[in-house]
Design an enzyme around this catalytic site. Sequence first.
Site, short mmCIF file in Angstrom:
data_model
loop_
_atom_site.label_atom_id
_atom_site.label_comp_id
_atom_site.label_asym_id
_atom_site.label_seq_id
_atom_site.Cartn_x
_atom_site.Cartn_y
_atom_site.Cartn_z
N HIS A 230 45.39 28.34 45.70
CA HIS A 230 45.75 27.94 44.34
C HIS A 230 44.81 26.90 43.75
CE1 HIS A 230 48.01 28.49 40.80
NE2 HIS A 230 47.99 27.20 40.63
N TYR A 234 41.93 26.22 40.18
CA TYR A 234 41.53 25.06 39.37
C TYR A 234 40.08 24.70 39.58
CZ TYR A 234 46.32 24.98 38.18
OH TYR A 234 47.53 25.36 37.69
N HIS A 381 46.65 39.47 35.58
CA HIS A 381 46.77 38.02 35.33
C HIS A 381 45.47 37.29 35.66
CE1 HIS A 381 48.10 33.90 35.45
NE2 HIS A 381 47.76 33.83 36.71
N PHE A 382 44.95 37.54 36.87
CA PHE A 382 43.73 36.76 37.19
C PHE A 382 42.49 37.29 36.50
CE2 PHE A 382 44.17 39.13 41.33
CZ PHE A 382 42.99 39.85 41.27
N HIS A 383 42.58 38.51 35.96
CA HIS A 383 41.46 38.94 35.11
C HIS A 383 41.50 38.26 33.74
CE1 HIS A 383 40.53 42.00 38.16
NE2 HIS A 383 39.33 41.98 37.60
N ARG A 446 49.38 46.93 43.39
CA ARG A 446 47.98 46.52 43.41
C ARG A 446 47.40 46.86 44.78
NH1 ARG A 446 48.00 39.97 44.46
NH2 ARG A 446 45.76 40.26 44.31
N ARG A 447 46.12 46.59 44.95
CA ARG A 447 45.41 46.76 46.23
C ARG A 447 45.52 48.19 46.77
NH1 ARG A 447 48.23 41.58 48.16
NH2 ARG A 447 46.71 39.92 47.88
#
Lengths: 556, 49
Positions: A230, A234, A381-383, A446-447
Site C-alpha cells: 500500500h 503513495y 481502479h489502479f489503472h 481479474r488475473r
Amino acid sequence: MAEAQAAEVQSVRVDRPAARLSLAYVLSGFLAFGIAAIAGLLQGLDRGGMITLPKWLSYYAVLTTHGVYMGLVFTTFFIIGFFFSGVARTTGGSLPPAARRLGWFGWWMMVVGVIMATIEILAGNASVLYTFYAPMKASPYFYIGTALLVVGSWFGGYGVFSAYRAWKRNHPGKMSPLFTFMAVSTMALWQIATIGVAVEVVLQLIPWSFGWVPTINVLLSRMLLWYFGHPLVYFWLLPAYTMWYVNMPRIIGGKVFSDALARASFILFVLLSTPVGFHHQLLEPGIPPLWKFLHVMLTMMVVVPSLMTAFNMFAVFETAGRAKGATGLFGWFKKLPWNDVRFTAPIMGMIAFIPGGAGGIINAGYQMNEVVHNTIWVTGHFHLTVATTVAMTFFGIAYWLIPHLTGRRLTPAANKVGLAQAVIWATGMLLMSGSMHYMGLLGVPRRTAYTTYMNNPTALSWMPLEGTMALGGVLLFIAAMMMIGMVIYLTWFAPKGFQEYPIGEIGDTAEATPRILERWPVIISLAAVLILVAYAYPVIDTMQNAPPGAPGIKTW
Amino acid sequence: MAQTSVSKTREHREEHAISLRGTLASVFIMGIFLLLAWLGVFILFLARL
C-alpha cells in the site's frame, strides 16, 4: 525588484553532472515504459479475445512483464530521476559529489536487478504476476533481481538524503526548500515501506525458491507484501503530488497556496500510509477481524491528506484565475492554460483521481470489498490511480524536465503533439478502466487469461465490454508510442535552448510554516509507533501460530 | 487608540482576503461524488445479500 529576483530564481539550471544522473534514471524509466506498453497491448488484445498469443508466449508471462515493468521499473526509475533533478534545482543547481555517487551506484544496481528479473520472466520461470504471491514459486534469480531493484532504489534515496543534509549544514536553522522536503519525505516513506518486501524476499522467498527450506508461511509472506504494497501506491503518488504542489503553480502563473499545508499532508502520508496493509487482505483467512478493522480505520485516515491536496489544488487554480480577472463561481476554470501540455496532461490525471479515490475508499470498506474483491474492478481502479493520475503527471513532467536536462526546448509543435498524446491516453483509459470497473461490478474475475467459461451465457454477455477494454488498450498503446517518440525527440532532436524548470513561489497570504513540520526524529518515531501498533501483534501471532507451510506451485 | 488598532487589523485582513468560493463549491461537489459512489456500491452489496 521582486520580479527580477523571481526571474533569476527561475533561470537556475540543473548542472551537467546532476542532469546526466537524473536523465539516466528518467530515460531508463521510459525504456521500461515502452516495453511495458508492448506487453500491455498484447495482454489487452489477448484478454479481449482479439488475438491468440503463440504457444511459446504465455499470457501470464506477458502480464508479469507488464505489471513489473510498469508498476515497479518505470515508476521507480522515473521517480528517483525526477527527485534528483528537483533537489538539485532547488538547492542551488547541483548535487554534492557524494549524492551523485550514491545515485549512480543505485542506478547500476537497479539495472542489473531488472536485467536478471527480465531474463527469468522471458525464460518462463517467473510468471508469478506483479504481486509474486506465494505459494506460486518463481526462479530464485527473479527474486534476487527484484531485491536488487529495491536495494538499488534505497541508494537513490540515500543520494537524496545526502544532498538534503549538505543543504541543511550550509543553511542552519532554515526550513528546506519545499521540493527537497517532499523528495526526502517520499524516499523516507519508501525506506520504511520496502522493509516489508525486503524481509519477505530475502528471508522467505529466496531460501524457499532455492529449496533450502521446503515450505513457506503464506500468510506471513502476504502480510509482508502488503506492508509494502500500500505505501508503494503513495510512493507512486507523492512525486505526482510534489509536481502539483510545487511545479504546477508556476506553470499556471500562480503561487504555492500554503507551504505548511503541503508539508503537513506529506507528513501525514509518511505516518499513515504503511499501517494499513490489511485492507488489501480483507478476505484473507487467518487475520482476526479486529486487526482488519483497525487497518480499515487507518486507511480512512490516510484519505485526509489526499483531500487536503485536492483542496489545495482547487485553491491554487482559483487564486491564479482570479488574479487574472476571473469572475463568478467557476470563472477561474476557463483561465487555466488548457493549451499547455505541461498543465493539461497533469490536470487530466488529477481529474481521474476523483473517481480513482472514490474507488479506493470503496475497496477499503469490508462490505464493499466483498463486492469487488478479486474482480477486474480492482485492475480498473489502479489503472485510474497509477496509470492515469500518476502516469499523466509524469508525462506532463517529462515535457519540460527532459528538455531542461538536455539543454533543449519544448517547441510549440511538440506541445501540440503532447496535447494529442494526453487526450488519446485519457480516452483510452476512460474506455479501458471504465469497462473494467463495470465488468468488476458484474463479477468478472481479474488475473485470468481469455476464457468464455465453457460458453456460459453470463460470461458471453461480458464480451462486448471485453472488446471495449481491448479498444481502450489499443488507444493507450498509440499514446504510449507517441510518448516514447516525444522522449526521443526531446532528448536528442529538439532545438537547443533553455527550458524553464518551474518552481512555484510561496503565496503572499500563506502563514509561516511551523518548525515541527521538519522534525524528522519526531515524525519517524511516530511512524514507527503506528506500524508497531498495527503490525506487531498480527505478525508475531502469524509466526507463533503459523498455518501449515506450503510447497511451491507452478501454475503456468 | 484601541479602535484604530482593530480597524487596522481589519484592513490588513481585507487586503489579503481572497475569494475561495469556487474552491468551497468544488470540494463539496467532489465530496458528494465520493459519497454517491460509496453508497452505490453499498446498495449493490445489500442487494446481493
